[in-house]
Design a protein around this motif. Structure first.
Motif, PDB file in Angstrom:
ATOM      1  N   GLY A   1       0.826  -1.213   0.000  1.00 45.45           N
ATOM      2  CA  GLY A   1       0.000   0.000   0.000  1.00 45.45           C
ATOM      3  C   GLY A   1       0.850   1.248   0.000  1.00 45.45           C
ATOM      4  N   GLU A   2       0.502   2.176   0.889  1.00 42.72           N
ATOM      5  CA  GLU A   2       1.157   3.495   0.889  1.00 42.72           C
ATOM      6  C   GLU A   2       2.123   3.592   2.065  1.00 42.72           C
ATOM      7  OE1 GLU A   2      -1.868   6.498   1.352  1.00 42.72           O
ATOM      8  OE2 GLU A   2      -0.453   7.884   2.273  1.00 42.72           O
ATOM      9  N   LYS A   3       3.318   4.026   1.789  1.00 43.38           N
ATOM     10  CA  LYS A   3       4.301   4.117   2.868  1.00 43.38           C
ATOM     11  C   LYS A   3       5.182   5.354   2.659  1.00 43.38           C
ATOM     12  CE  LYS A   3       6.971   0.822   5.469  1.00 43.38           C
ATOM     13  NZ  LYS A   3       7.190  -0.626   5.563  1.00 43.38           N
ATOM     14  N   TRP A   4       5.189   6.248   3.622  1.00 42.22           N
ATOM     15  CA  TRP A   4       6.001   7.464   3.504  1.00 42.22           C
ATOM     16  C   TRP A   4       7.390   7.226   4.058  1.00 42.22           C
ATOM     17  CZ3 TRP A   4       4.848  12.012   1.100  1.00 42.22           C
ATOM     18  CH2 TRP A   4       3.530  12.153   0.648  1.00 42.22           C
ATOM     19  N   ILE A   5       8.364   7.784   3.393  1.00 44.10           N
ATOM     20  CA  ILE A   5       9.738   7.716   3.895  1.00 44.10           C
ATOM     21  C   ILE A   5      10.261   9.139   3.985  1.00 44.10           C
ATOM     22  CG2 ILE A   5      12.074   6.942   3.386  1.00 44.10           C
ATOM     23  CD1 ILE A   5      10.849   4.465   2.181  1.00 44.10           C
ATOM     24  N   ARG A   6      10.702   9.501   5.178  1.00 41.61           N
ATOM     25  CA  ARG A   6      11.121  10.890   5.379  1.00 41.61           C
ATOM     26  C   ARG A   6      12.529  10.949   5.950  1.00 41.61           C
ATOM     27  NH1 ARG A   6       5.442  11.098   6.744  1.00 41.61           N
ATOM     28  NH2 ARG A   6       4.447  12.508   5.264  1.00 41.61           N
ATOM     29  N   VAL A   7      13.287  11.911   5.485  1.00 40.61           N
ATOM     30  CA  VAL A   7      14.594  12.162   6.077  1.00 40.61           C
ATOM     31  C   VAL A   7      14.329  12.909   7.377  1.00 40.61           C
ATOM     32  CG1 VAL A   7      16.767  13.406   5.790  1.00 40.61           C
ATOM     33  CG2 VAL A   7      15.706  12.285   3.834  1.00 40.61           C
ATOM     34  N   PRO A   8      14.911  12.440   8.492  1.00 43.21           N
ATOM     35  CA  PRO A   8      14.639  13.100   9.764  1.00 43.21           C
ATOM     36  C   PRO A   8      14.966  14.595   9.704  1.00 43.21           C
ATOM     37  CG  PRO A   8      15.970  11.126  10.075  1.00 43.21           C
ATOM     38  CD  PRO A   8      15.871  11.352   8.601  1.00 43.21           C
ATOM     39  N   GLN A   9      14.154  15.376  10.415  1.00 42.73           N
ATOM     40  CA  GLN A   9      14.274  16.833  10.416  1.00 42.73           C
ATOM     41  C   GLN A   9      15.713  17.294  10.648  1.00 42.73           C
ATOM     42  OE1 GLN A   9      11.141  18.581  10.260  1.00 42.73           O
ATOM     43  NE2 GLN A   9      12.380  20.366   9.743  1.00 42.73           N
ATOM     44  N   ASN A  10      16.379  16.671  11.636  1.00 44.46           N
ATOM     45  CA  ASN A  10      17.722  17.148  12.007  1.00 44.46           C
ATOM     46  C   ASN A  10      18.773  16.858  10.943  1.00 44.46           C
ATOM     47  OD1 ASN A  10      17.887  14.437  12.300  1.00 44.46           O
ATOM     48  ND2 ASN A  10      18.643  14.445  14.419  1.00 44.46           N
ATOM     49  N   ARG A  11      18.428  16.046   9.923  1.00 43.98           N
ATOM     50  CA  ARG A  11      19.412  15.772   8.863  1.00 43.98           C
ATOM     51  C   ARG A  11      19.116  16.537   7.579  1.00 43.98           C
ATOM     52  NH1 ARG A  11      19.907   9.815   7.852  1.00 43.98           N
ATOM     53  NH2 ARG A  11      21.199  10.683   6.213  1.00 43.98           N
ATOM     54  N   ARG A  12      17.992  17.279   7.590  1.00 46.17           N
ATOM     55  CA  ARG A  12      17.609  17.928   6.331  1.00 46.17           C
ATOM     56  C   ARG A  12      18.548  19.056   5.936  1.00 46.17           C
ATOM     57  NH1 ARG A  12      11.018  18.053   6.751  1.00 46.17           N
ATOM     58  NH2 ARG A  12      10.851  15.811   7.083  1.00 46.17           N
ATOM     59  N   THR A  13      18.825  19.953   6.874  1.00 47.16           N
ATOM     60  CA  THR A  13      19.662  21.092   6.503  1.00 47.16           C
ATOM     61  C   THR A  13      21.042  20.630   6.078  1.00 47.16           C
ATOM     62  OG1 THR A  13      19.484  21.442   8.865  1.00 47.16           O
ATOM     63  CG2 THR A  13      18.919  23.300   7.438  1.00 47.16           C
ATOM     64  N   LYS A  14      21.583  19.677   6.877  1.00 45.11           N
ATOM     65  CA  LYS A  14      22.922  19.208   6.578  1.00 45.11           C
ATOM     66  C   LYS A  14      22.943  18.494   5.212  1.00 45.11           C
ATOM     67  CE  LYS A  14      26.550  16.353   8.552  1.00 45.11           C
ATOM     68  NZ  LYS A  14      26.386  15.030   7.986  1.00 45.11           N
ATOM     69  N   SER A  15      21.996  17.596   5.037  1.00 45.47           N
ATOM     70  CA  SER A  15      22.040  16.773   3.836  1.00 45.47           C
ATOM     71  C   SER A  15      21.600  17.493   2.583  1.00 45.47           C
ATOM     72  CB  SER A  15      21.119  15.568   4.016  1.00 45.47           C
ATOM     73  OG  SER A  15      21.608  14.769   5.036  1.00 45.47           O
ATOM     74  N   PHE A  16      20.722  18.502   2.736  1.00 42.63           N
ATOM     75  CA  PHE A  16      20.113  19.038   1.541  1.00 42.63           C
ATOM     76  C   PHE A  16      20.491  20.479   1.246  1.00 42.63           C
ATOM     77  CE2 PHE A  16      17.238  15.614   2.864  1.00 42.63           C
ATOM     78  CZ  PHE A  16      17.495  14.791   1.793  1.00 42.63           C
ATOM     79  N   SER A  17      21.434  20.996   2.000  1.00 42.20           N
ATOM     80  CA  SER A  17      21.746  22.404   1.797  1.00 42.20           C
ATOM     81  C   SER A  17      22.493  22.636   0.487  1.00 42.20           C
ATOM     82  CB  SER A  17      22.583  22.919   2.951  1.00 42.20           C
ATOM     83  OG  SER A  17      23.712  22.113   3.061  1.00 42.20           O
ATOM     84  N   GLY A  18      23.230  21.687   0.022  1.00 42.09           N
ATOM     85  CA  GLY A  18      24.013  21.949  -1.189  1.00 42.09           C
ATOM     86  C   GLY A  18      24.125  20.721  -2.044  1.00 42.09           C
ATOM     87  N   VAL A  19      25.346  20.429  -2.454  1.00 38.91           N
ATOM     88  CA  VAL A  19      25.549  19.292  -3.351  1.00 38.91           C
ATOM     89  C   VAL A  19      25.199  17.968  -2.702  1.00 38.91           C
ATOM     90  CG1 VAL A  19      27.284  20.253  -4.859  1.00 38.91           C
ATOM     91  CG2 VAL A  19      27.972  19.330  -2.662  1.00 38.91           C
ATOM     92  N   GLU A  20      25.113  17.944  -1.374  1.00 42.03           N
ATOM     93  CA  GLU A  20      24.907  16.680  -0.688  1.00 42.03           C
ATOM     94  C   GLU A  20      23.452  16.195  -0.702  1.00 42.03           C
ATOM     95  OE1 GLU A  20      26.235  13.890   1.120  1.00 42.03           O
ATOM     96  OE2 GLU A  20      27.542  14.497  -0.501  1.00 42.03           O
ATOM     97  N   SER A  21      22.581  16.794  -1.519  1.00 38.11           N
ATOM     98  CA  SER A  21      21.209  16.305  -1.540  1.00 38.11           C
ATOM     99  C   SER A  21      21.213  14.865  -2.036  1.00 38.11           C
ATOM    100  CB  SER A  21      20.343  17.161  -2.432  1.00 38.11           C
ATOM    101  OG  SER A  21      20.795  17.084  -3.731  1.00 38.11           O
ATOM    102  N   MET A  22      20.252  14.094  -1.587  1.00 41.68           N
ATOM    103  CA  MET A  22      20.359  12.661  -1.868  1.00 41.68           C
ATOM    104  C   MET A  22      19.059  12.090  -2.373  1.00 41.68           C
ATOM    105  SD  MET A  22      20.568  11.307   1.965  1.00 41.68           S
ATOM    106  CE  MET A  22      19.185  11.356   3.042  1.00 41.68           C
ATOM    107  N   VAL A  23      19.051  10.791  -2.489  1.00 39.27           N
ATOM    108  CA  VAL A  23      17.914  10.140  -3.101  1.00 39.27           C
ATOM    109  C   VAL A  23      16.660  10.314  -2.264  1.00 39.27           C
ATOM    110  CG1 VAL A  23      18.470   7.926  -2.048  1.00 39.27           C
ATOM    111  CG2 VAL A  23      17.145   7.978  -4.118  1.00 39.27           C
ATOM    112  N   GLY A  24      16.789  10.695  -1.058  1.00 34.08           N
ATOM    113  CA  GLY A  24      15.605  10.928  -0.241  1.00 34.08           C
ATOM    114  C   GLY A  24      15.166   9.639   0.386  1.00 34.08           C
ATOM    115  N   ALA A  25      14.604   8.795  -0.407  1.00 37.10           N
ATOM    116  CA  ALA A  25      14.112   7.537   0.126  1.00 37.10           C
ATOM    117  C   ALA A  25      15.259   6.645   0.563  1.00 37.10           C
ATOM    118  CB  ALA A  25      13.300   6.813  -0.918  1.00 37.10           C
ATOM    119  N   ALA A  26      16.322   6.639  -0.190  1.00 35.59           N
ATOM    120  CA  ALA A  26      17.337   5.610   0.026  1.00 35.59           C
ATOM    121  C   ALA A  26      17.988   5.681   1.395  1.00 35.59           C
ATOM    122  CB  ALA A  26      18.390   5.691  -1.054  1.00 35.59           C
TER     123      ALA A  26
END
Ligand code: PMT
Length: 345
Positions: free
Chosen positions: A301-326
Motif C-alpha cells: 500500500g502506501e508508505k512514507w519515507i522521510r529524512v529526519p528533520q535534524n538531517r535535512r539542513t545538513k544533507s540538503f543544503s548543497g551538493v549533498e542532496s540525496m535520493v531521499g528515500a534511500a
C-alpha cells in the motif's frame, strides 16, 4: 484499448525517426548487459533528468521538463554500491553519479583544490569527503559497473528506453527499471515540425516546410499567428504500458510520480500502479522531493519515507542532496528499500 495503445506506440516509432547515436548506444548496451549477465549481476536502467520537446528540426526553441538529475544520479550511486550494474540514461549535462558532488554548484571544482609546492592538491577540509567518493568511484570503475548514455529530446529518450529495455529482456527479474527521468507528456510530431527557426514576425513566417523544403502536410504544431506564438502539442503515448507488457514483462519496474498538489499525489500514484500493474510507484512533490517520498505498491500500500528533520539542513543544503528515500529507507531497513536495492538476487 490495448490495440489503440499498440497502434499509438507503433505509429510513434514509425513516424518519429531514431536518433543518430542509437546504433552506437545499443552496441555499447548489448556488450555491457551481456558481460554483466555472464557475471550473474543484476542490471538496472536508471533514467534521469528532463526530456525536451523541440519546436523546430534545427532547434532553437524547445520546451523543457523540470529535473536537475539529482534523484537519478544519487540513486545510481546506491545501486552501484549494492552490486548492480547501472545503465545511466540521462539528460545530457545533467548531474552524473560521483561527479555530482563537485558539479552544478555555485562553487567551482577548483574551490576544492589548492596549490602546494607547485602541485595541485585537494584542500584539507575536503580530503575526507572526496576520498570517500573517490573510493566508491574507483570500485565502480574496477568492475566496469556503469554505462553512461544520454538523451536530450523526448524522441531520443523513448528510442533509447525501448532498445535498452528489449536488450535487458533476457535478464528476467534480474533487470530493473528505475524511471526517475521527467518525461514530456506532449510533443511536436515530426510531420508537424518546421525545419527552420520560427520567426517572431508574420512578415517572415514562411516556415511551414520540412527539411526538403516541402510544405508540411499538416499545419505546424508551433507557429506565429499575428504577434502570438501558438503551440498545439500532441500527447506522447504512455510507454510505461509497453514497458510492463511487452518490452520487459519479467523486469522489476519502479516509476516515479511528480505532482505539485499534495492532495493529488497518492491518488495519482495509486492510479498509475493500478493502470500499469508494475511493482512500485515512488511519489514526490516538487517542493518536498528532497526529504520525503511516498512508496505505493500492491504489496504494502502506501508508505512514507522521510529524512529526519535534524538531517535535512545538513544533507540538503548543497551538493549533498540525496535520493531521499534511500538513506532514510536504509535506516529503517524497510521492505520497500529491499525492493529497490536488494531484489532479484
Ligand atoms: O532530478 P531531480 O531534480 O532530483 O528531480 C527528481 C524528479 C522530481 C524529476 C523525480 O523524482 C520524478 O518524480 N520523476 C518523474 C517525473 C515524471 O515524469 O512524472 P510524471 O507524473 O509526468 O510521469 C509519471 C511516470 O509516467 C514516469 O515514470 C514516466 O516515466 C512515465 N511516463 C511519462 C510520460 C510519458 N509520455 N510516458 C510515460 O511512461
Amino acid at each position: 484499448m490495448a490495440t489503440t495503445l499498440d497502434a499509438a506506440e507503433r505509429d510513434y516509432f514509425t513516424n518519429n525517426p531514431p536518433p543518430k547515436d542509437l546504433k552506437a548506444n545499443t552496441t555499447l548496451a548489448r556488450e555491457f548487459i551481456g558481460r554483466h549477465a555472464d557475471e550473474g549481476r543484476r542490471v538496472v536502467l536508471v533514467t534521469s533528468g528532463g526530456t525536451t520537446v523541440p519546436l523546430e528540426t534545427q532547434t532553437v526553441r524547445y520546451i523543457d521538463n523540470f529535473s536537475a538529475g539529482t534523484r537519478g544520479a544519487t540513486s545510481a550511486e546506491y545501486f552501484l554500491e549494492n552490486g548492480y550494474a547501472v545503465i545511466f540514461l540521462h539528460r545530457q549535462f545533467s548531474l552524473l553519479p560521483y561527479s555530482r558532488h563537485y558539479s552544478h554548484n555555485t562553487r567551482s571544482f577548483l574551490d576544492f583544490m589548492k596549490e602546494e609546492h607547485g602541485r595541485v592538491v585537494v584542500d584539507e577540509q575536503h580530503q575526507e569527503a572526496m576520498l570517500r567518493v573517490l573510493r566508491q568511484y574507483e570500485a565502480m570503475k574496477r568492475d566496469n559497473q556503469l554505462l553512461i548514455l544520454s538523451f536530450v529530446t523526448i524522441g531520443e529518450y523513448l528510442w533509447n528506453l525501448r532498445e535498452v529495455a528489449q536488450l535487458m529482456q533476457p535478464l528476467g527479474p534480474k533487470a530493473m527499471f528505475y524511471l526517475a527521468a521527467a518525461v514530456s507528456d506532449f510533443f511536436v510530431p515530426q510531420d508537424r515540425m518546421v525545419e527552420h527557426k520560427i520567426q517572431s514576425s508574420e512578415e517572415f513566417s514562411a516556415t511551414n516546410s520540412d527539411a526538403k523544403g516541402n510544405t508540411l502536410a499538416r499545419p505546424p504544431a508551433a507557429r506565429t499567428e499575428g504577434r502570438s506564438l501558438v503551440i498545439d502539442l500532441e500527447p506522447v503515448p504512455k510507454f510505461l504500458k509497453q514497458l510492463v507488457d511487452t518490452w520487459s514483462p519479467d523486469g522489476i519496474i519502479v516509476s516515479f510520480k511528480l505532482e505539485t498538489d499534495p492532495s493529488m499525489l497518492v491518488k495519482k500514484a495509486q492510479y498509475s500502479l493500478n493502470k500499469y500493474a508494475h511493482h512500485l510507484v515512488i511519489g514526490n512533490l516538487l517542493l518536498t522531493r528532497k526529504w520525503e517520498v511516498v512508496f505505493v505498491s500492491a504489496l504494502e500500500g502506501e508508505k512514507w519515507i522521510r529524512v529526519p528533520q535534524n538531517r535535512r539542513t545538513k544533507s540538503f543544503s548543497g551538493v549533498e542532496s540525496m535520493v531521499g528515500a534511500a538513506d532514510a529507507g536504509r535506516e529503517k531497513q524497510d521492505s520497500h528499500h529491499s525492493i529497490i536495492a536488494d531484489q532479484g538476487a
